[in-house]
Design an enzyme around this catalytic site. Structure first.
Site, short mmCIF file in Angstrom:
data_model
loop_
_atom_site.label_atom_id
_atom_site.label_comp_id
_atom_site.label_asym_id
_atom_site.label_seq_id
_atom_site.Cartn_x
_atom_site.Cartn_y
_atom_site.Cartn_z
N LYS A 109 27.06 38.34 43.26
CA LYS A 109 27.45 38.63 41.84
C LYS A 109 28.97 37.85 41.77
O LYS A 109 29.49 37.06 40.60
CB LYS A 109 27.44 39.86 41.57
CG LYS A 109 28.26 40.37 40.27
CD LYS A 109 28.58 42.01 40.38
CE LYS A 109 29.70 42.25 40.96
NZ LYS A 109 30.73 43.03 40.27
N ARG A 117 35.82 43.79 34.03
CA ARG A 117 37.23 42.96 34.07
C ARG A 117 36.99 41.55 34.50
O ARG A 117 37.89 40.73 34.09
CB ARG A 117 37.97 43.70 35.56
CG ARG A 117 38.58 45.10 35.02
CD ARG A 117 39.42 45.79 36.20
NE ARG A 117 40.17 46.85 35.67
CZ ARG A 117 41.29 46.81 34.97
NH1 ARG A 117 41.84 45.71 34.81
NH2 ARG A 117 41.93 47.81 34.62
N CYS A 119 36.52 48.55 35.24
CA CYS A 119 36.60 48.98 36.75
C CYS A 119 37.67 50.36 36.98
O CYS A 119 38.65 50.23 36.11
CB CYS A 119 36.87 47.69 37.63
SG CYS A 119 36.37 47.78 39.36
N PRO A 144 46.01 44.47 37.73
CA PRO A 144 47.18 43.80 36.50
C PRO A 144 46.58 42.41 36.29
O PRO A 144 46.12 41.75 37.20
CB PRO A 144 48.40 43.81 37.08
CG PRO A 144 48.39 43.80 38.41
CD PRO A 144 47.01 44.84 38.80
N VAL A 145 46.35 41.99 34.92
CA VAL A 145 46.24 40.71 34.74
C VAL A 145 47.55 39.75 34.73
O VAL A 145 47.51 38.57 34.29
CB VAL A 145 45.44 40.55 33.25
CG1 VAL A 145 44.29 41.23 33.31
CG2 VAL A 145 46.59 41.03 32.20
N LEU A 192 49.15 38.36 37.08
CA LEU A 192 49.13 37.18 37.93
C LEU A 192 48.47 35.98 37.24
O LEU A 192 48.68 35.00 37.14
CB LEU A 192 48.14 37.39 39.30
CG LEU A 192 49.07 38.74 40.00
CD1 LEU A 192 47.97 39.04 40.95
CD2 LEU A 192 50.25 38.05 40.58
N ASP A 223 35.39 45.86 49.76
CA ASP A 223 34.21 46.08 49.21
C ASP A 223 33.03 46.56 50.01
O ASP A 223 31.97 47.16 49.69
CB ASP A 223 33.47 44.88 48.51
CG ASP A 223 34.17 44.68 47.17
OD1 ASP A 223 34.91 45.47 46.67
OD2 ASP A 223 33.86 43.53 46.44
N LEU A 253 44.43 47.48 49.95
CA LEU A 253 44.24 46.32 48.51
C LEU A 253 44.23 47.20 47.38
O LEU A 253 44.63 46.61 46.29
CB LEU A 253 42.96 45.57 48.98
CG LEU A 253 42.95 44.48 50.34
CD1 LEU A 253 41.61 43.78 50.35
CD2 LEU A 253 44.09 43.87 50.38
#
Length: 422
Positions: A22, A93, A117, A123-124, A126, A308, A330
């Site tokens: 995925k 996301r 999520c 945060p976006v 980056l 994950d 993380l």
């Protein structure tokens, strides 16, 4: 809404076929927005997130044709829309991945700030800084990212303060149509990034440093790419999850259609715990352990231990002798499964980002609630060894990332039923 009813302590044996990844499929689907010619993508997993991304591409004007349940043909030659709306983007996301390709190809786009999520702050910023480094003007208006680059994007150095997989992917896609050379410094090294690079290379983009922390991209000075057909790599997290099915039930299972090198952090840890693994070119067979030892894990970016897989190993730790320690470095809020595992009888204590698990513990069937994608699989694992019957609720989280999970587990001998909430 569906839930899973699981009868615990049922012996398992057999083989599992792993689906396409995925997390590789999502950026590759987004990258088709860069292509002038039709692209065929094979081995797509039939999961909710893939369907959501396909719907988003269709909404942007791409033509979609499912050639079979796992192969999609996409034509983005005549896109007529550069606005990714809230209704579609809020579902996951990963929708932010359309930002780079839309901006690169059309020089302007509107992309809703994402949702989808529950794992702490992702945060976006980056992504936005990367686009700005390539010359885009960015504003946030009424919950939308408005990105403009009237004269097109220009190659530049992009330094990520923090390693970001989707940030690296967005920067790669944007740089593929930027004039000149872009360097991505402190890039993510995941196999999924390497596959995206190979896909972009098929359209003529020059990329050096694949698999390292510094990528060098020479963009194609054109208004679009001519991308070639691609087959999605196997899902290393799904493979790791099924290895944990074998580990927690102490069963002999064979996991097929995998790339073992992508799983090294996971297989090394299973060997340390006491399992014998037969690792072949595209399969791994796990054999029961005489004794399962407690372990320590610190989550890290690839090639370190994947965040994950943290939840699945927490479930496994309940069946290991001694005290296991898991440190999550993380993401924040990524121990939400701990309280649900405790409902099954797990002995877990939490202190900020460190979980301590005492084992071995006999778990007892109960009602539990999934809080995110990987937490849901951890609850299924625990339920497989719990005494009696467990019900895992909110499995829409599970459906985001696991293809036919109950079918695959039942083929091993498990008793798992998908039922409707009353």
């Amino acid at each position: 809404m569906d839930f899973l009813e699981i009868v615990g302590q049922v012996p398992l044996k057999g083989e599992v076929e792993i689906s396409g990844a995925k997390n590789s499929a999502l950026p590759i689907l987004a990258a088709t927005l860069l292509s002038r010619q039709e692209v065929k993508i094979k081995s797509l997993p039939q999961v909710v997130d893939i369907k959501a991304m396909a719907l988003l591409l269709q909404n942007l004007g791409a033509s979609l044709e499912w050639l079979n349940p796992n192969t999609l043909q996409i034509g983005a030659k005549s896109l007529n829309h550069t606005e990714a709306t809230y209704d579609l983007v809020r579902k996951m996301r990963a929708s932010i991945l359309v930002l780079g390709p839309l901006l690169a190809r059309f020089k302007e786009c509107l992309v809703s700030l994402p949702g989808g999520c529950a794992i702490g702050a992702r945060p976006v910023d980056l992504h936005l800084k990367a686009m700005q480094q390539l010359g885009a003007k960015i504003t946030i208006e009424q919950g939308y990212i408005h990105a403009k680059a009237p004269k097109g994007l220009k190659g530049n150095d992009i330094l990520f303060d923090k390693i970001s997989v989707t940030g690296t992917e967005n920067a790669l896609m944007a740089a593929s149509l930027a004039k000149g050379i872009t360097r991505i410094i402190n890039a993510a090294k995941e196999p999924e990034i390497a596959q995206l690079c190979a896909f972009l290379q098929s359209g003529g983009v020059e990329i050096h440093g694949i698999g390292s922390s510094e990528l060098k991209i020479r963009g194609v000075e054109n208004d679009a790419l001519n991308l070639k057909d691609i087959q999605i790599i196997p899902d290393r997290i799904e493979a790791g999850t099924y290895l944990c099915v074998g580990a927690i039930t102490n069963s002999q299972l064979k996991i097929n259609h995998i790339i073992p090198n992508h799983l090294q952090a996971i297989t090394d840890k299973l060997i340390e715990i006491g399992f014998s693994l037969d690792i072949q070119e595209n399969s791994i067979e796990i054999h029961p352990a005489k004794k399962r030892q407690a372990f320590e894990i610190t989550t890290k970016e690839y090639p370190g231990f994947p965040t994950d897989m943290q939840a699945q190993f927490m479930a496994l730790a309940t069946q290991c002798l001694g005290t296991s320690v898991i440190e999550e470095t993380l993401f924040e809020n990524r121990f939400m499964h701990a309280s649900e595992l405790q409902r099954l009888g797990a002995n877990i204590s939490l202190k900020t980002n460190v979980a301590t698990i005492s084992g071995s513990t006999e778990l007892t069937g109960s009602d539990v609630m999934a809080t995110d994608l990987r937490a849901s699989s951890a609850l299924v694992l625990a339920a497989l060894v719990a005494k009696g019957v467990s019900r895992v609720h909110r499995i829409y989280h599970l459906d985001r990332g696991y293809e036919r999970l109950e079918d695959k587990i039942n083929a091993l001998g498990a008793k798992v039923a998908r039922l409707k909430e009353k």
